[in-house]
Design a protein around this motif. Structure first.
Motif: not given
Length: 559
Positions: A508, A527-528, A530-535
């Protein structure tokens, strides 16, 4: 680009990555200690060879006095640097051995090669060809140590202390240097300068360390990541459970093995299971991997030509150049220099590399090193007779600045241990994906030893007066200062921060264009993350809802 993700307020704090306390257990530290000892291979050699070469018995055995000054400089450079040229070959083949027989057996074979080479060197009996051959063969073993050691340590260490664990390897480099320096000093004082034992006894440190490391490998586990790579996930799970001192079904262990397995499967899918040629293509044709390789190769050039490694190798000669008189006094000052570098390495490992981050620690070290090189270069410019006129005596007004220059050699060693010498191993070991990690580390360390050989081979000739084909002592240190400053600029613009990041998430950092990675790669990676954790949270929530619905339907059917 910079918006969205804020930097942590307190940078002087280890990241809390949610690792169970059982993870930091004696098995982990014992494994780190055992493979960290591989760092002593280089340290022992760098600390020993100059003192051994300067003993009158060794010089008499090779008829050193019968050569001209230029020939003597060439012989000294060749004997000192022959381990480095052997290490080029050792580092080059290390990835093949490491990936074919594993990290444990690779360590055992390099210890045997190391011992054989030193035995030939010790038994050369004045034959200069045998001296060269023995040190070259020893280099084939020593050259594998910075590939095998840091790779194994990085692969078993939890993310929050990976920097500390890998820097233990660097710490043992300096432990080897300190032991070598003090052994040289003790033998000089107690055995005299003319006895055969004067240089044989210190040289036996090589055999002691190689034998100890060989013995300790029988109490270690193979790297779980290597086992996954070889298609043995069950064994990898078992080993990871033992290293973490947690049950095999513990969430942390299962999650760690799953991440390694998924990452490796993605790598294999991307390359469609291609053989060694596919690994080479993956390294050179994937932009993110190529950028990482350029970073590690650039680190080797900047670090080796900053001059600090040569100062370690030729410390007794440089202290004599700056005004220290007498062989005993020179060796004692050199030994204290080793202690300073060891303290710096410990400070870096414990308080900097995982606390303020790799990049900040590296820039602090480079700044100290640049300051020291500029002072020494300025002093030698003010007193150009040093190193040029034989037997030159410092005047009363020059003694104070001379002591300052000697102190700056200590500062340069401190900065080197904080910065380049720690990071050149750490960054190389942790940046690359599992599939190409051994190959890329091997290439980086091959480049490392090639530059180290070139630098250590060149320095004795560079220190010669211009009339003898050198660039003089002042020219040598001005060159080192310029390269050190250039290295600081390069680090600032191109190296991203890797602290606190798992090996499987390094990709990343390298998704941006190459010219943005050093400045913005960390923010983009955050940012990646955070997005991965949300997914992942959404997937878990969906899975939980689906499971609940299925359980309810099953319950209704039973009713």
């Amino acid at each position: 680009m910079a918006g969205g993700v804020k930097k942590p307020v307190n940078v002087f704090k280890l990241k809390n990555l949610g690792e169970p306390k059982e993870v930091f257990n004696w098995k982990l530290w014992f494994a780190v200690f055992s493979f960290g000892l591989l760092g002593a291979a280089r340290g022992v050699d760098e600390g020993l060879i100059s003192g051994a070469f300067n003993s009158k018995d060794f010089q008499r055995s090779i008829h050193y006095s019968s050569y001209t000054k230029v020939e003597q400089a060439n012989i000294k450079a060749n004997v000192s640097a022959m381990v480095q040229i052997g290490s080029v070959g050792g580092a080059l083949i290390a990835f093949l051995i490491c990936d074919r027989i594993g990290r444990i057996w690779a360590t055992r074979q390099l210890c045997l090669v190391w011992i054989v080479g030193i035995a030939i060197f010790m038994g050369a009996n004045g034959n200069l060809g045998a001296v060269y051959a023995g040190r070259f063969i020893a280099g084939l073993g020593v050259g594998q140590t910075p590939v095998v050691g840091p790779v194994y340590i990085a692969e078993i260490a939890p993310a929050s202390v990976r920097g500390l664990c890998t820097c233990i390897f660097t710490g043992f480099v300096y432990l080897g240097i300190v032991l070598a320096y003090f052994t040289n000093y003790g033998c000089q004082v107690n055995m005299g300068d003319t006895t055969h034992a004067r240089w044989l006894v210190p040289t036996s440190l090589h055999v002691i360390f190689a034998g100890l490391i060989f013995f300790l490998t029988f109490f270690q586990y193979e790297s779980p990541r290597f086992l996954v790579k070889k298609g043995r996930p069950d064994k990898a799970l078992q080993v990871m459970s033992r290293l973490r001192k947690l049950p095999e079904d513990h969430d942390y262990v299962v999650r760690e093995i799953n991440a390694i397995t998924v990452s490796h499967q993605a790598e294999m899918e991307a390359t469609r299971g291609a053989g060694w040629l596919g690994v080479v293509k993956e390294l050179f044709l994937v932009p993110g991997n190529l950028y990482r390789l350029c970073l590690t190769l650039g680190a080797q050039v900047m670090s080796q030509w900053s001059g600090a490694g040569s100062i370690t190798l030729y410390a007794p000669d440089l202290f004599s150049l700056l005004g220290i008189t007498g062989n005993n006094e020179t060796l004692l000052v050199t030994a204290v220099f080793g202690i300073v570098k060891l303290i710096a390495a410990v400070l870096c490992a414990l308080f900097l590399v995982d606390v303020i981050g790799r990049k900040r620690a590296l820039l602090i070290g480079i700044s100290l090193q640049a300051l020291a090189m500029l002072y020494v270069a300025g002093f030698l410019t003010a007193v150009p007779e040093l190193g040029v006129e034989t037997g030159y005596k410092l005047t009363t007004s020059e003694i104070g600045p001379s002591k300052g220059a000697i102190a700056m050699i200590y500062v340069s060693g401190f900065g080197w241990a904080l910065g380049w010498n720690s990071m050149q191993y750490l960054l190389t070991a942790e940046l690359f994906p599992l599939r190409i990690r051994a190959l890329s580390t091997s290439l980086a360390m091959t480049f490392h030893f090639a530059n180290q050989y070139g630098n250590s081979r060149a320095v004795p000739n560079m220190l010669l007066p211009v009339s003898s084909g050198g660039i003089s002592p002042k020219g040598t240190f001005w060159l080192f200062a310029a390269i050190t400053i250039l290295g600081a600029v390069w680090v600032w613009f191109f190296i991203p921060e890797t602290a606190g990041r798992s090996l499987e998430s390094m990709d990343r950092l390298f998704s941006l264009p190459w010219y943005k990675i050093g400045r913005y790669g960390n923010m983009d990676a955050a940012q990646q993350d955070a997005a991965y954790s949300e997914k992942q949270a959404e997937a878990e929530a969906t899975m939980g809802a689906t499971t609940h619905l299925e359980e309810r339907r099953a319950s209704d059917e039973r009713v």
